[in-house]
Design a protein around this motif. Sequence first.
Motif, PDB file in Angstrom:
ATOM      1  N   ASN A  30     -79.182  17.803  -2.364  1.00 23.33           N
ATOM      2  CA  ASN A  30     -77.752  17.545  -2.470  1.00 23.33           C
ATOM      3  C   ASN A  30     -77.387  16.627  -3.634  1.00 23.33           C
ATOM      4  OD1 ASN A  30     -77.210  19.111  -0.178  1.00 23.33           O
ATOM      5  ND2 ASN A  30     -77.506  17.387   1.192  1.00 23.33           N
ATOM      6  N   TYR A  33     -73.211  18.434  -7.921  1.00 19.85           N
ATOM      7  CA  TYR A  33     -71.801  18.453  -7.564  1.00 19.85           C
ATOM      8  C   TYR A  33     -71.304  19.897  -7.451  1.00 19.85           C
ATOM      9  CZ  TYR A  33     -71.712  13.539  -9.079  1.00 19.85           C
ATOM     10  OH  TYR A  33     -71.945  12.192  -9.234  1.00 19.85           O
ATOM     11  N   ASP A 186     -71.805   7.265 -13.163  1.00 20.64           N
ATOM     12  CA  ASP A 186     -72.258   8.337 -12.274  1.00 20.64           C
ATOM     13  C   ASP A 186     -73.094   7.781 -11.120  1.00 20.64           C
ATOM     14  OD1 ASP A 186     -72.430  10.849 -11.244  1.00 20.64           O
ATOM     15  OD2 ASP A 186     -73.679  11.694 -12.826  1.00 20.64           O
ATOM     16  N   LEU A 187     -73.279   8.626 -10.103  1.00 14.72           N
ATOM     17  CA  LEU A 187     -74.100   8.253  -8.952  1.00 14.72           C
ATOM     18  C   LEU A 187     -75.568   8.212  -9.339  1.00 14.72           C
ATOM     19  CD1 LEU A 187     -71.402   9.259  -7.604  1.00 14.72           C
ATOM     20  CD2 LEU A 187     -72.802  10.011  -5.685  1.00 14.72           C
ATOM     21  N   LYS A 192     -75.204   9.327  -1.814  1.00 18.22           N
ATOM     22  CA  LYS A 192     -74.783  10.392  -0.904  1.00 18.22           C
ATOM     23  C   LYS A 192     -73.553  11.080  -1.484  1.00 18.22           C
ATOM     24  CE  LYS A 192     -76.014   9.703   3.945  1.00 18.22           C
ATOM     25  NZ  LYS A 192     -75.495   9.295   5.262  1.00 18.22           N
ATOM     26  N   ARG A 193     -73.736  12.236  -2.063  1.00 13.36           N
ATOM     27  CA  ARG A 193     -72.628  12.951  -2.677  1.00 13.36           C
ATOM     28  C   ARG A 193     -71.743  13.645  -1.658  1.00 13.36           C
ATOM     29  NH1 ARG A 193     -76.441  11.804  -5.935  1.00 13.36           N
ATOM     30  NH2 ARG A 193     -76.265  11.939  -8.208  1.00 13.36           N
ATOM     31  N   GLU A 194     -72.305  13.947  -0.502  1.00 15.54           N
ATOM     32  CA  GLU A 194     -71.564  14.700   0.502  1.00 15.54           C
ATOM     33  C   GLU A 194     -70.769  13.818   1.452  1.00 15.54           C
ATOM     34  OE1 GLU A 194     -75.464  13.666   2.381  1.00 15.54           O
ATOM     35  OE2 GLU A 194     -74.731  14.231   0.401  1.00 15.54           O
ATOM     36  N   VAL A 196     -68.827  10.500   0.513  1.00 14.66           N
ATOM     37  CA  VAL A 196     -68.314   9.362  -0.253  1.00 14.66           C
ATOM     38  C   VAL A 196     -67.158   8.726   0.517  1.00 14.66           C
ATOM     39  CG1 VAL A 196     -67.144   8.689  -2.379  1.00 14.66           C
ATOM     40  CG2 VAL A 196     -69.013  10.354  -2.456  1.00 14.66           C
ATOM     41  N   ASN A 213     -66.316  14.835   0.027  1.00 15.80           N
ATOM     42  CA  ASN A 213     -67.555  15.556  -0.259  1.00 15.80           C
ATOM     43  C   ASN A 213     -67.553  16.042  -1.706  1.00 15.80           C
ATOM     44  OD1 ASN A 213     -69.843  17.119  -0.312  1.00 15.80           O
ATOM     45  ND2 ASN A 213     -69.312  18.361   1.468  1.00 15.80           N
ATOM     46  N   LEU A 214     -68.389  15.410  -2.530  1.00 22.17           N
ATOM     47  CA  LEU A 214     -68.465  15.800  -3.942  1.00 22.17           C
ATOM     48  C   LEU A 214     -69.229  17.099  -4.147  1.00 22.17           C
ATOM     49  CD1 LEU A 214     -69.171  12.354  -5.657  1.00 22.17           C
ATOM     50  CD2 LEU A 214     -66.996  13.519  -5.357  1.00 22.17           C
ATOM     51  N   ASN A 215     -69.877  17.586  -3.109  1.00 21.18           N
ATOM     52  CA  ASN A 215     -70.606  18.856  -3.216  1.00 21.18           C
ATOM     53  C   ASN A 215     -69.671  20.057  -3.115  1.00 21.18           C
ATOM     54  OD1 ASN A 215     -73.030  17.543  -3.483  1.00 21.18           O
ATOM     55  ND2 ASN A 215     -73.581  17.685  -1.327  1.00 21.18           N
ATOM     56  N   ILE A 235     -70.339   4.393  -2.399  1.00 24.83           N
ATOM     57  CA  ILE A 235     -71.344   5.458  -2.372  1.00 24.83           C
ATOM     58  C   ILE A 235     -72.514   4.990  -1.515  1.00 24.83           C
ATOM     59  CG2 ILE A 235     -72.763   7.005  -3.752  1.00 24.83           C
ATOM     60  CD1 ILE A 235     -69.761   7.177  -4.369  1.00 24.83           C
TER      61      ILE A 235
END
Length: 271
Positions: A30, A33, A186-187, A192-194, A196, A213-215, A235
Motif C-alpha cells: 500500500n 497512491y 511526501d510520506l 499509512k496511506r490508506e 490519513v 484514503n490516499l490509495n 500520518i
Amino acid sequence: MRNICLRNLCLLLPIFIVSVGLFSCSAPKNVKYFQDIPDSGQLKTIAKAEFIEPTIQVDDILTILVQTVDPQATVSINSGNLPIQNSISPVGSGSQGGQISSGYLVNKEGFVDVPILGHIKLVGLTTSQAKEVIAKEANKNYKDATVIVRFANFKFSVTGEVAKPGVYVSANERTSILDAISLAGDLTIFGKRENVLLVRENLDGTKTPVRLNLNKSEIMTSPYYYLRQNDLIYIEPNKSKVASTDASKARSYTIIAAALSVIIVLISRIR
C-alpha cells in the motif's frame, strides 16, 4: 570432541534461525497512491472537488491593499502591512526562528485597524466578502478605489510519517492535502496511506477529525481535499514501522544471546 561440536552446533543453530528471521523484512504494501487508477488504457475522469472559501478567523494575518489613481493617497494604508512575527518553525526546513508574515492582524474581537478606514470587523467573512466591506469604507474617502485582500498566514500542520514534519504557511488559500504532503517532503515508506487523519478546527474552537484514503482517487472529490487554516494532517506509522521497531529491540537481544552462546562454547572447550 565430536560430542562437544554437536553440542555447540545445537546451541548456535536456534540463534542463527532467529537472527535470519529478524533481519529479513517483507516488502511494504500500500505504498502507491491512487491504486484504483489503471496504469494504462482508458483513464477515468475524476470529478472536481468543491472549493469552499475559507473564512477569516481570530489571529489571522491579512494583506490589505487599496489602490487609487493617485498611489500616494493610500500609502498609509498599504504601508500598514508591516511584518509580523509568527511562532512557526517547520522541522527540517532550516528555519532558525518564526516565519515573517506581512499584513494586518485580526484581533481577539475579530477586527482589523486600518489607517484612515478605521476599525473594521472581518472575522467570519471570506476574503471576497472582506474585500467588499473594505471597499465600501475606502470609497467613503477615495474615488473608485480597488481593494485586494489575501491571507498572509494560511497555515497548516503536517506531522507523523513524513520527511519534513512541521507547520507550513501557504501563499495560496486554495491549497490541497496533496500540496501539503508535497511541502512536507511526501510520506515515508512507513506512512499509512490508506488511513490519513485530518483534524479540522471549527470557528467555535471545536475539532472535527476525518479519515482519508490516499490509495483511492475519490480523495480528490472529498470536501476535505482543500485545506483550511490550522488544519492538522497526521500520518500514522504502518505495521512495518512497528515491526521494524520491535525487530530493532529484538536484534539487540539476539546479539546479547549470541555473545553469551560464544562464551558458553569457549568455556565448554576449555573444560
